[in-house]
Scaffold this motif. Structure first.
Motif, PDB file in Angstrom:
ATOM      1  N   LEU A 118     -41.492 -74.088 -78.620  1.00 58.76           N
ATOM      2  CA  LEU A 118     -41.580 -74.208 -77.075  1.00 58.76           C
ATOM      3  C   LEU A 118     -42.952 -73.847 -76.638  1.00 58.76           C
ATOM      4  N   ALA A 119     -43.709 -72.981 -77.505  1.00 60.38           N
ATOM      5  CA  ALA A 119     -44.919 -72.593 -77.266  1.00 60.38           C
ATOM      6  C   ALA A 119     -46.058 -73.737 -77.464  1.00 60.38           C
ATOM      7  N   LEU A 120     -45.699 -74.704 -78.360  1.00 60.52           N
ATOM      8  CA  LEU A 120     -46.587 -75.897 -78.308  1.00 60.52           C
ATOM      9  C   LEU A 120     -46.343 -76.723 -77.354  1.00 60.52           C
ATOM     10  N   ARG A 121     -45.080 -76.796 -76.934  1.00 64.13           N
ATOM     11  CA  ARG A 121     -44.661 -77.705 -75.796  1.00 64.13           C
ATOM     12  C   ARG A 121     -45.427 -77.293 -74.623  1.00 64.13           C
ATOM     13  N   ALA A 122     -45.323 -75.847 -74.389  1.00 63.75           N
ATOM     14  CA  ALA A 122     -45.837 -75.476 -73.125  1.00 63.75           C
ATOM     15  C   ALA A 122     -47.529 -75.517 -73.179  1.00 63.75           C
ATOM     16  N   ALA A 123     -48.093 -75.601 -74.333  1.00 61.41           N
ATOM     17  CA  ALA A 123     -49.649 -75.843 -74.484  1.00 61.41           C
ATOM     18  C   ALA A 123     -49.796 -77.250 -74.022  1.00 61.41           C
ATOM     19  N   VAL A 124     -48.904 -78.332 -74.507  1.00 65.47           N
ATOM     20  CA  VAL A 124     -49.212 -79.541 -74.114  1.00 65.47           C
ATOM     21  C   VAL A 124     -48.820 -79.888 -72.799  1.00 65.47           C
TER      22      VAL A 124
END
Ligand SMILES: Nc1ncnc2c1ncn2[C@@H]1O[C@H](COP(=O)(O)OP(=O)(O)OP(=O)(O)O)[C@@H](O)[C@H]1O
Ligand SMILES: [Mg+2]
Length: 343
Positions: A118-124
């Motif tokens: 979820l954190a990776l998606r938020a960064a993207v």
């Protein structure tokens, strides 16, 4: 997904969205933004009032209709919309317009080690909202190791400890990849919080937000009582009036003992996960400290005495992650295979 230097070389911008500070590196230009990850908003109209240093200065001093917000928490973007507004404002009109004109804007973002999907998606999503067509994610530990100038691509162990505001990440790298690593959810903020709590509990004093920094000097004290202490000003818990107390070095060192022990334990666990050959390399090369909290006075001395290894603080400790990403963008790095980060 395997990330290669080739893909990173095609990126135009590198971003490090930290819990405390946001950094932006523009290809061929260098670091263009290094500002607190803070925004202040008018709660009646939703309008952005200030971002960065100006917004941080407002923290704790705002009337009811102004709210100071931090869109990044624990190294993760928790408010994508606000993070985008903050970044748009920080990079300025000129860069923003240039990005809009680029039909294939590519961005590289460093993300904490073993970040949640979820954190990776938020960064993207944060970067795609700003116009990026493709976003490459790089482990902060690798970016920081490159930024510190460690020879990560060699068949030799290098150890890096990235001491941020919300997290401390520890890794041993060899041949361009992470051999063993760990992340603890403690950083400079936890250390400051421990000191603030101590003053509240023992002296019944509430410190202002910037009041902890002078007390960091206690860590650097030599001898049992080496630091003669300092006067701190704050608000009395019960009367609410301004008051000052004298704080001595030993109480500060005792107060921050718990978060510092957690960091030391993490270093020990990472070393135990490493093959003996790599640990032997580290005996000579030692540990590199990076991240803003690496500047904590005396932290290197304390880690040196606890680990028995040489400890160095990176010259560009606070910005080395984004500068490491920058070197990858500029193609200044010898070919190596990077750790994959999957979204
Ligand atoms: N000279 C200094 N002495 C002590 N602490 C410092 C100093 N300079 C910065 N710090 C601390 O470093 C922290 C910020 O470090 P950094 O900029 O690496 O954080 P970040 O990248 O935003 O956080 P994270 O990586 O955890 O998301 C803050 O907690 C700040 O108090
Ligand atoms: Mg950071």
């Amino acid at each position: 997904m395997t990330l290669s230097l080739d893909q990173l070389r095609r990126c135009h911008v590198a971003v490090d969205l930290g819990a405390a500070r946001t950094r932006v590196y523009l290809k061929h230009q260098g670091l263009i933004v290094d500002e607190p990850s803070v925004a202040s908003v008018n709660t009646n109209t939703g309008a952005l009032i200030a971002v960065g240093t100006l917004a941080e200065r407002m923290a704790g001093r705002t009337p009811e209709h102004i709210r100071v917000v931090r869109p990044v928490s624990g190294g993760t973007v928790v408010d994508i919309d606000m993070a985008q507004r903050m970044l748009r404002y920080l990079v300025g009109d000129k860069v923003r317009r240039a990005w809009r004109r680029k039909p294939t804007l590519r961005a590289a973002v460093c993300v904490p080690h073993e970040a949640e999907p979820l954190a990776l998606r938020a960064a993207v999503e944060t970067m795609t909202g700003l116009g990026a067509r493709r976003v490459e994610l790089v482990d902060t530990l690798i970016a920081a190791a490159v930024g510190c100038g460690l020879p990560v691509e060699q068949a030799e162990a290098t150890m890096i400890v990235v001491c941020g505001a919300a997290t401390t990440q520890v890794a041993v790298l060899s041949l361009g990849a992470i051999v063993a690593a760990e992340k603890v959810p403690l950083g400079g903020d936890a250390i400051d919080h421990a000191v603030v709590q101590h003053l509240r509990n023992t002296h019944e004093l509430v410190l202002p937000s910037q009041g902890v920094r002078p007390l960091h000097l206690a860590l650097n004290a030599s001898g049992p009582d080496g630091w003669e202490g300092t006067e701190v000003h704050g608000r009395d818990v019960s009367t609410g009036c301004a008051r000052s107390v004298r704080v001595d070095g030993r109480e500060v060192r005792d107060a921050i003992h718990t978060p510092l022990t957690a960091v030391l334990d993490s270093i020990g666990r990472v070393l135990r996960l490493c093959p003996p050959d790599l640990v032997a390399d580290l005996g000579d090369r030692g540990v590199m400290l990076a991240g803003g909290s690496a500047r904590l006075p005396g932290l290197d001395k304390m880690l040196r005495s606890a680990t028995g290894m040489p400890v160095h603080v990176a010259r560009n400790a606070d910005v080395c992650a984004v500068e490491g990403l920058g070197s990858m963008l500029e193609g200044r790095l010898k070919p190596l295979v990077l750790e994959p980060v999957t979204t």
